[in-house]
Scaffold this motif. Structure first.
Motif, PDB file in Angstrom:
ATOM      1  N   LEU B 129     -29.977  27.002 -21.203  1.00  0.00           N
ATOM      2  CA  LEU B 129     -30.036  27.665 -19.891  1.00  0.00           C
ATOM      3  C   LEU B 129     -29.634  26.698 -18.785  1.00  0.00           C
ATOM      4  CD1 LEU B 129     -33.399  29.612 -20.280  1.00  0.00           C
ATOM      5  CD2 LEU B 129     -31.108  30.615 -19.977  1.00  0.00           C
ATOM      6  N   PRO B 130     -29.006  27.221 -17.732  1.00  0.00           N
ATOM      7  CA  PRO B 130     -28.732  26.355 -16.587  1.00  0.00           C
ATOM      8  C   PRO B 130     -30.062  25.868 -16.008  1.00  0.00           C
ATOM      9  CG  PRO B 130     -28.188  28.663 -16.088  1.00  0.00           C
ATOM     10  CD  PRO B 130     -28.551  28.598 -17.540  1.00  0.00           C
ATOM     11  N   GLY B 131     -30.106  24.599 -15.613  1.00  0.00           N
ATOM     12  CA  GLY B 131     -31.368  24.039 -15.118  1.00  0.00           C
ATOM     13  C   GLY B 131     -32.084  23.194 -16.151  1.00  0.00           C
ATOM     14  N   VAL B 132     -31.591  23.199 -17.380  1.00  0.00           N
ATOM     15  CA  VAL B 132     -32.167  22.321 -18.411  1.00  0.00           C
ATOM     16  C   VAL B 132     -31.258  21.096 -18.528  1.00  0.00           C
ATOM     17  CG1 VAL B 132     -32.825  22.076 -20.836  1.00  0.00           C
ATOM     18  CG2 VAL B 132     -33.174  24.265 -19.636  1.00  0.00           C
ATOM     19  N   HIS B 133     -31.853  19.906 -18.332  1.00  0.00           N
ATOM     20  CA  HIS B 133     -31.046  18.686 -18.246  1.00  0.00           C
ATOM     21  C   HIS B 133     -31.540  17.585 -19.169  1.00  0.00           C
ATOM     22  CE1 HIS B 133     -29.235  20.002 -14.388  1.00  0.00           C
ATOM     23  NE2 HIS B 133     -30.428  20.516 -14.153  1.00  0.00           N
ATOM     24  N   VAL B 134     -30.618  16.704 -19.520  1.00  0.00           N
ATOM     25  CA  VAL B 134     -31.005  15.379 -19.988  1.00  0.00           C
ATOM     26  C   VAL B 134     -30.389  14.387 -19.004  1.00  0.00           C
ATOM     27  CG1 VAL B 134     -31.159  15.915 -22.446  1.00  0.00           C
ATOM     28  CG2 VAL B 134     -28.975  15.146 -21.479  1.00  0.00           C
ATOM     29  N   LEU B 135     -30.893  13.141 -19.014  1.00  0.00           N
ATOM     30  CA  LEU B 135     -30.347  12.113 -18.132  1.00  0.00           C
ATOM     31  C   LEU B 135     -29.953  10.912 -18.983  1.00  0.00           C
ATOM     32  CD1 LEU B 135     -29.745  10.979 -15.328  1.00  0.00           C
ATOM     33  CD2 LEU B 135     -32.109  10.191 -15.205  1.00  0.00           C
ATOM     34  N   ALA B 146     -26.743  16.965  -7.719  1.00  0.00           N
ATOM     35  CA  ALA B 146     -26.061  18.040  -7.008  1.00  0.00           C
ATOM     36  C   ALA B 146     -26.962  19.259  -6.848  1.00  0.00           C
ATOM     37  CB  ALA B 146     -24.781  18.429  -7.750  1.00  0.00           C
ATOM     38  N   GLN B 147     -27.904  19.417  -7.781  1.00  0.00           N
ATOM     39  CA  GLN B 147     -28.754  20.611  -7.730  1.00  0.00           C
ATOM     40  C   GLN B 147     -30.113  20.350  -7.085  1.00  0.00           C
ATOM     41  OE1 GLN B 147     -28.795  22.398 -11.663  1.00  0.00           O
ATOM     42  NE2 GLN B 147     -26.603  21.986 -11.871  1.00  0.00           N
ATOM     43  N   LEU B 148     -30.324  19.111  -6.664  1.00  0.00           N
ATOM     44  CA  LEU B 148     -31.672  18.739  -6.225  1.00  0.00           C
ATOM     45  C   LEU B 148     -32.209  19.594  -5.085  1.00  0.00           C
ATOM     46  CD1 LEU B 148     -32.304  14.899  -6.319  1.00  0.00           C
ATOM     47  CD2 LEU B 148     -33.646  16.730  -7.342  1.00  0.00           C
ATOM     48  N   GLU B 149     -31.339  20.019  -4.182  1.00  0.00           N
ATOM     49  CA  GLU B 149     -31.904  20.760  -3.051  1.00  0.00           C
ATOM     50  C   GLU B 149     -32.448  22.125  -3.457  1.00  0.00           C
ATOM     51  OE1 GLU B 149     -28.134  22.670  -0.667  1.00  0.00           O
ATOM     52  OE2 GLU B 149     -28.601  20.566  -0.324  1.00  0.00           O
ATOM     53  N   HIS B 152     -37.375  22.609  -6.604  1.00  0.00           N
ATOM     54  CA  HIS B 152     -38.646  22.351  -5.921  1.00  0.00           C
ATOM     55  C   HIS B 152     -39.752  22.073  -6.915  1.00  0.00           C
ATOM     56  CE1 HIS B 152     -36.476  23.640  -2.416  1.00  0.00           C
ATOM     57  NE2 HIS B 152     -36.166  24.771  -3.039  1.00  0.00           N
ATOM     58  N   ARG B 153     -39.582  22.588  -8.127  1.00  0.00           N
ATOM     59  CA  ARG B 153     -40.589  22.387  -9.175  1.00  0.00           C
ATOM     60  C   ARG B 153     -39.830  22.040 -10.455  1.00  0.00           C
ATOM     61  NH1 ARG B 153     -41.943  28.497  -9.101  1.00  0.00           N
ATOM     62  NH2 ARG B 153     -39.674  28.311  -9.061  1.00  0.00           N
ATOM     63  N   ALA B 154     -40.336  21.052 -11.171  1.00  0.00           N
ATOM     64  CA  ALA B 154     -39.652  20.689 -12.415  1.00  0.00           C
ATOM     65  C   ALA B 154     -40.674  20.343 -13.486  1.00  0.00           C
ATOM     66  CB  ALA B 154     -38.723  19.500 -12.200  1.00  0.00           C
ATOM     67  N   VAL B 155     -40.282  20.580 -14.714  1.00  0.00           N
ATOM     68  CA  VAL B 155     -41.036  20.072 -15.862  1.00  0.00           C
ATOM     69  C   VAL B 155     -40.240  18.918 -16.452  1.00  0.00           C
ATOM     70  CG1 VAL B 155     -41.427  20.575 -18.315  1.00  0.00           C
ATOM     71  CG2 VAL B 155     -42.463  22.029 -16.569  1.00  0.00           C
ATOM     72  N   VAL B 156     -40.929  17.813 -16.708  1.00  0.00           N
ATOM     73  CA  VAL B 156     -40.330  16.734 -17.487  1.00  0.00           C
ATOM     74  C   VAL B 156     -41.004  16.762 -18.852  1.00  0.00           C
ATOM     75  CG1 VAL B 156     -40.038  14.236 -17.726  1.00  0.00           C
ATOM     76  CG2 VAL B 156     -39.811  15.309 -15.469  1.00  0.00           C
ATOM     77  N   MET B 157     -40.224  16.953 -19.882  1.00  0.00           N
ATOM     78  CA  MET B 157     -40.780  16.932 -21.243  1.00  0.00           C
ATOM     79  C   MET B 157     -40.693  15.519 -21.780  1.00  0.00           C
ATOM     80  SD  MET B 157     -39.429  20.195 -23.307  1.00  0.00           S
ATOM     81  CE  MET B 157     -39.317  21.789 -22.519  1.00  0.00           C
ATOM     82  N   GLY B 158     -41.859  14.931 -22.011  1.00  0.00           N
ATOM     83  CA  GLY B 158     -41.872  13.582 -22.572  1.00  0.00           C
ATOM     84  C   GLY B 158     -42.337  12.567 -21.551  1.00  0.00           C
ATOM     85  N   ALA B 159     -43.394  11.813 -21.896  1.00  0.00           N
ATOM     86  CA  ALA B 159     -43.977  10.833 -20.973  1.00  0.00           C
ATOM     87  C   ALA B 159     -43.733   9.414 -21.450  1.00  0.00           C
ATOM     88  CB  ALA B 159     -45.470  11.107 -20.793  1.00  0.00           C
ATOM     89  N   GLY B 160     -42.527   9.171 -21.967  1.00  0.00           N
ATOM     90  CA  GLY B 160     -42.129   7.796 -22.246  1.00  0.00           C
ATOM     91  C   GLY B 160     -41.626   7.145 -20.963  1.00  0.00           C
ATOM     92  N   TYR B 161     -41.051   5.943 -21.100  1.00  0.00           N
ATOM     93  CA  TYR B 161     -40.574   5.234 -19.917  1.00  0.00           C
ATOM     94  C   TYR B 161     -39.621   6.077 -19.094  1.00  0.00           C
ATOM     95  CZ  TYR B 161     -42.646   1.054 -21.812  1.00  0.00           C
ATOM     96  OH  TYR B 161     -43.544   0.150 -22.273  1.00  0.00           O
ATOM     97  N   LEU B 162     -38.564   6.573 -19.739  1.00  0.00           N
ATOM     98  CA  LEU B 162     -37.540   7.285 -18.986  1.00  0.00           C
ATOM     99  C   LEU B 162     -38.094   8.552 -18.354  1.00  0.00           C
ATOM    100  CD1 LEU B 162     -34.592   7.545 -18.108  1.00  0.00           C
ATOM    101  CD2 LEU B 162     -34.175   8.826 -20.218  1.00  0.00           C
ATOM    102  N   GLY B 163     -38.902   9.297 -19.119  1.00  0.00           N
ATOM    103  CA  GLY B 163     -39.467  10.534 -18.595  1.00  0.00           C
ATOM    104  C   GLY B 163     -40.308  10.279 -17.350  1.00  0.00           C
ATOM    105  N   LEU B 164     -41.131   9.243 -17.405  1.00  0.00           N
ATOM    106  CA  LEU B 164     -42.008   8.968 -16.262  1.00  0.00           C
ATOM    107  C   LEU B 164     -41.228   8.395 -15.078  1.00  0.00           C
ATOM    108  CD1 LEU B 164     -45.219   7.650 -18.068  1.00  0.00           C
ATOM    109  CD2 LEU B 164     -44.761   9.940 -17.162  1.00  0.00           C
ATOM    110  N   GLU B 165     -40.251   7.548 -15.351  1.00  0.00           N
ATOM    111  CA  GLU B 165     -39.405   7.057 -14.251  1.00  0.00           C
ATOM    112  C   GLU B 165     -38.690   8.221 -13.570  1.00  0.00           C
ATOM    113  OE1 GLU B 165     -38.201   2.586 -15.956  1.00  0.00           O
ATOM    114  OE2 GLU B 165     -36.821   4.261 -16.202  1.00  0.00           O
ATOM    115  N   ALA B 240     -36.246  23.470 -12.752  1.00  0.00           N
ATOM    116  CA  ALA B 240     -35.470  22.617 -13.660  1.00  0.00           C
ATOM    117  C   ALA B 240     -36.377  22.073 -14.748  1.00  0.00           C
ATOM    118  CB  ALA B 240     -34.822  21.460 -12.904  1.00  0.00           C
ATOM    119  N   VAL B 241     -35.787  21.790 -15.896  1.00  0.00           N
ATOM    120  CA  VAL B 241     -36.505  21.171 -17.012  1.00  0.00           C
ATOM    121  C   VAL B 241     -35.711  19.938 -17.440  1.00  0.00           C
ATOM    122  CG1 VAL B 241     -37.253  21.437 -19.412  1.00  0.00           C
ATOM    123  CG2 VAL B 241     -37.460  23.360 -17.819  1.00  0.00           C
ATOM    124  N   MET B 242     -36.390  18.806 -17.485  1.00  0.00           N
ATOM    125  CA  MET B 242     -35.747  17.563 -17.912  1.00  0.00           C
ATOM    126  C   MET B 242     -36.265  17.234 -19.313  1.00  0.00           C
ATOM    127  SD  MET B 242     -34.163  16.684 -15.066  1.00  0.00           S
ATOM    128  CE  MET B 242     -34.211  17.577 -13.502  1.00  0.00           C
TER     129      MET B 242
END
Lengths: 577, 577
Positions: B129-135, B146-149, B152-165, B240-242
């Motif tokens: 789905l649009p809005g699902v990202h990896v970095l 580009a989509q940040l504006e 307003h609400r996001a889920v980050v899946m995963g609380a490792g270093y990268l996820g928390l940063e 968005a979902v990261m």
């Protein structure tokens, strides 16, 4: 069986630690601390910051009180009590209550001398004038603080750690400060070219620094200000003079008792901090310690070693006098220091080059580097200027000096750890240290120091030193020690046997360069090799040494004799100082 | 003789370093880097901070460009070029220009696989789905930014270093962030009780943290927002979902070529980073590495090790393919990490306790301590929470975890250095580290960790663990793994075999204490020994462990069986989490 009596002379740092540790190891013995001053266990390292009002409340300086020693450690503390003499044969000391004047004799099973050090006073007139101070105790600091509103100008004699910390803190209190240093650079723990950074920084922050300058007399002016005359012939009118030219061990008691002293005037102790009298131990500023690198005796009057020694002496006392526990020998001092001055951190570990020059048996090499505290792409990166010394035969790290605004103590602590463990520059290459963009780099400054040095030892990366450059031309000057003069000669001599190739960009080169250097930017070097002569050795230079390393590799593989001028223009700037 | 051809697959971190190092060691060979993406040598560790506008300019992320490789290193870089297959027999690879679609074959004398890692995707619906990202790349970050504006609400899946940063940086951009972590604590490199500090800190700073929580599906709502369903039965509506649940080695090429892989799915290499094909090396996230503590293979996808490996592979390639130079084996990974989150630094080195529990042959002990980064009398002191693990047989340091606002990376780097050199807790006792009031203490946190552990090993200072307390009561519960349940039981049981003695002041005790603990302030302990029973073992507790150490010493010498509850109430608070 009667309780063992352990008496400790001196209740700051080493003595206090020793007492507490003895109690933790043994509940049964009697422990008494005799302190000539009115305070035990006070934070003497904090005194300059108390002057500067960084530490506002005086009571914060009292790390532990006599009541705490009594209640927590069952240790009796006698402040304002001077130990007058030691009777080794009868294992007793004569003590004097400074308030009542009464004297008494106290028996000991073990005696610890933690008498510390006292200020060295210069041999000049006027030291007894009002306005002339030392800063060693809480009362000293109180006295200075009480007069601060009348102190607008001050001279600090001595540019060691304490002198400079005091100078900064006086400056914070709006005092105009001039620092006099008799030698040619500030901070004797640093080598001259590294100290140049500190001098610059202090000057930028408003201190007046006079090197190669000694006071010759202090006189009182008619308006009660002080006139400080200097060997330059100049004089300064100030409101206060702070004496901070060094300290010496306070050994009166040890001398009276006939204990063995070392050649630097400190008490001689074995690896358990025991003197030549098996019932007497000594710790802290009053003892000589062995340097772990040079294996030579030296004085090293700092709080960290004093505390460690107190702990180890305690262990040995309990082991030898009370009950069997494992022994822990003192490994000696390593020379780790740190000092913060106007936001600049200056830290050292191991030995400096001046010291190594006194040991011709140690073949050392050195590298200079100027990495950032963290990657450049993360905002706020600050350079760390590093000089590292290592053994040319086996790569063992011998010492390091570092300066910068951030991350300096961290890198020196890492290098200190490797030195302690006998680590080499090859170990530094491999060190796996903390990296995230705001904390470092994939190649940490410590890794880089190791890589530069190890590449050099492997022959991949010959390094040139400014002194090497000079040494190749000793025939042209009578004064072989005067590096500056030789440098000036070399740089003015287009026919000298080395050609200096500057591989920075044209714009960088035009801003500033070494006289007679040729500019061939690194990225065009491969195309311009025919401009260089195979006859003369090439010394490559860039900003900090990294591009010159790449250039060195290119040139070496094309058959040129080549060296990288270690540390690049950054280090050149220091040698110019 | 034809020039040697060295081909490198992957131009970030390990691959780029490898190429530059090969060139420095040899001017003659041909070096080509093939990069599937459009950028080489970009700062992937900086991507979260680019999202957060901490790093503002995208070009700062480009550490080196293809032009720099060409001009400085004479290395050809082919971006947007995918290596499709390896023909080991003919020593060639088939490459595809992703822009033109053209394929060609390139011969190699040596091949380096630096193909990195790719995101692990959860096995749920809605990932396309649009809005699902990896970095993972610059284009990824550009797309998110580009989509940040509209986020307003996001889920980050995963609380490792990268996820928390990433979570922190989204929060900086005013995104309301929920972090889902499938296990029972954030940051898998930490043990659970240490991770509790991080969770607290993140929550205090406005993140919503859901532990033991997995997303089960992502659906698009009518308004184009995303609905994330969780295994708890709840769901969240976000913009968005990261996805940041981990990475896995990118081994398609290695598998196609039949190279040996390890059990974790990474390429198997020897100590010179050479695969089982003597013409192929591999470095970085794609390889398995040996852990220096456990001697077991593992994945460790971090930039620091990747760079070191690239350097060593280069050395080995030149040595084996071009000319003789000294070999430098890779010593393996040690597990040093650091992460900054909302001003908290979290760092580790060596192994954690979870890992040690999988190696029953390693008898380990642990200490908790909470010293300040510098002396308390200097303003601004901040606690550092430290857990250190060491070998119970010889005192060797096995690992450490530390958290705090200041001085954390420094202490972990020091511990990392000691681990590398085989250092013990006894070495830590003796370490001579930087001390001045604003930089540390005469007993640095590292010294203290060593002293606590060494005293324990010497028998002077028996330590209790919360688990020990539980283990003595395993008969009362069926679930031996549930420490929390056991603790709850023990604490409610006035008849348990240990009596808990809290030696803090009455006021501290009244604020909070362990259920059924008895309060005997340290300074009155010697007078109140008769209140304690010799029948039951005593566990002493205080604020952080220091007063309890003194109490332990007093009680032990009076014949009590006694242990110090390591880390005091500070650590208790973590176990309560």
């Amino acid at each position: 069986m009667a309780k063992k009596r352990i008496l400790i002379v001196g209740g700051v740092a080493g003595g206090a630690t020793c007492g507490a540790r003895i109690r933790r190891l043994n509940e049964d013995c009697e422990i008494v601390i005799f302190e000539m001053g009115s305070y035990v266990s006070f934070a003497n390292c904090g005194l300059p910051y108390f002057i500067g009002d960084v530490i506002v409340e005086e009571e914060k300086l009292l790390v532990a009180t006599p009541a705490l020693f009594e209640n927590r450690f069952n240790i009796r503390v006698c402040t304002d009590t001077q130990v007058m003499s030691i009777d080794r044969e009868n294992q007793s000391i004569s003590v004097c209550d400074l308030k009542s004047g009464e004297q008494r004799v106290e028996h000991y099973d073990a005696l610890v001398l933690s008498t510390g050090s006292q200020s060295v006073w210069p041999d000049i007139q006027g030291l007894d004038l009002p306005g002339v101070h030392v800063l060693r105790t809480i009362p000293d600091s109180r006295q200075i603080k009480a007069q601060l509103e009348n102190i607008h100008r001050a001279v600090v004699m001595g540019a060691g750690y304490l002198g400079l910390e005091l100078a900064e803190n006086l400056h914070k209190r709006d005092v105009q400060v001039t620092v006099l240093q008799s030698s040619d650079h500030v901070m004797p723990s640093l080598d001259k070219e590294m100290a140049a950074y500190v001098t610059n920084h202090l000057q930028k922050n408003g201190l007046n620094i006079k090197l190669n300058c000694k006071a010759t007399a202090i006189k009182q002016n008619a308006d009660h200000s002080l006139q400080v005359s200097m060997d330059s012939g100049e004089s300064l009118n100030v409101d206060a003079v702070m004496i901070s030219i060094g300290v010496k061990p306070r050994t009166e008691l040890a001398i009276q008792a006939g204990l063995e002293l070392g050649k630097h005037g400190g008490i001689r102790v074995n690896e358990y901090l025991q003197t030549n009298d098996p019932n007497i131990w000594a710790v802290g500023d009053v003892v000589e310690v062995k340097n772990v690198i040079t294996n030579e005796w030296q004085l090293f009057p700092l709080a960290g070693p004093a505390n460690k020694q107190g702990r180890l002496a305690a262990t040995d006392i309990v082991r030898k006098k009370i009950h069997t526990i494992p022994s822990i020998p003192y490994r000696g001092v390593q020379g780790t220091t740190v000092c913060g001055l106007f936001g600049l951190t200056v830290a050292t570990t191991g030995v400096n080059e001046k010291t190594l020059q006194q040991f011709p048996d140690i073949e050392y090499e050195k590298v200079y580097l100027h990495p950032s505290n963290h990657v450049g792409y993360y905002p706020g990166a600050k350079p760390i200027h590093i000089k590292m010394l290592y053994d040319a035969r086996n790569g063992k790290i011998l010492g390091a000096q570092a300066l910068g605004e951030s991350g300096v103590a961290r890198r020196i602590d890492v290098l200190a750890s490797f030195i302690q463990m006998g680590g080499t520059v090859y170990d530094l290459e491999e060190a796996e240290l903390c990296y995230a963009p705001q904390f470092g780099a994939t190649k940490d400054p410590v890794n880089l120091a190791g890589m530069i040095a190890a590449n050099h030892l492997r022959g991949n990366h010959p390094l040139a030193k400014w002194e090497d450059l000079a040494d190749t031309h000793t025939q042209v000057t009578d004064d072989q020690d005067d590096v500056d003069q030789m440098l000036a000669f070399i740089m003015d001599d287009p026919y000298s046997q080395a050609q200096i190739v500057d591989v920075r960009t044209i714009a960088e080169f035009e801003r500033k360069h070494i006289p007679h250097a040729v500019n061939i930017p690194l990225d065009s070097l491969r195309d311009r090799l025919d401009e260089l002569s195979q006859e003369r050795e090439i010394w490559v230079v860039c900003g900090v040494g990294q591009r010159a390393y790449n250039a060195t590799r290119i040139l070496q593989q094309h058959g040129f004799r080549v060296r990288n001028l270690s540390g690049g223009m950054q280090t050149y700037a220091n040698y110019e100082e």
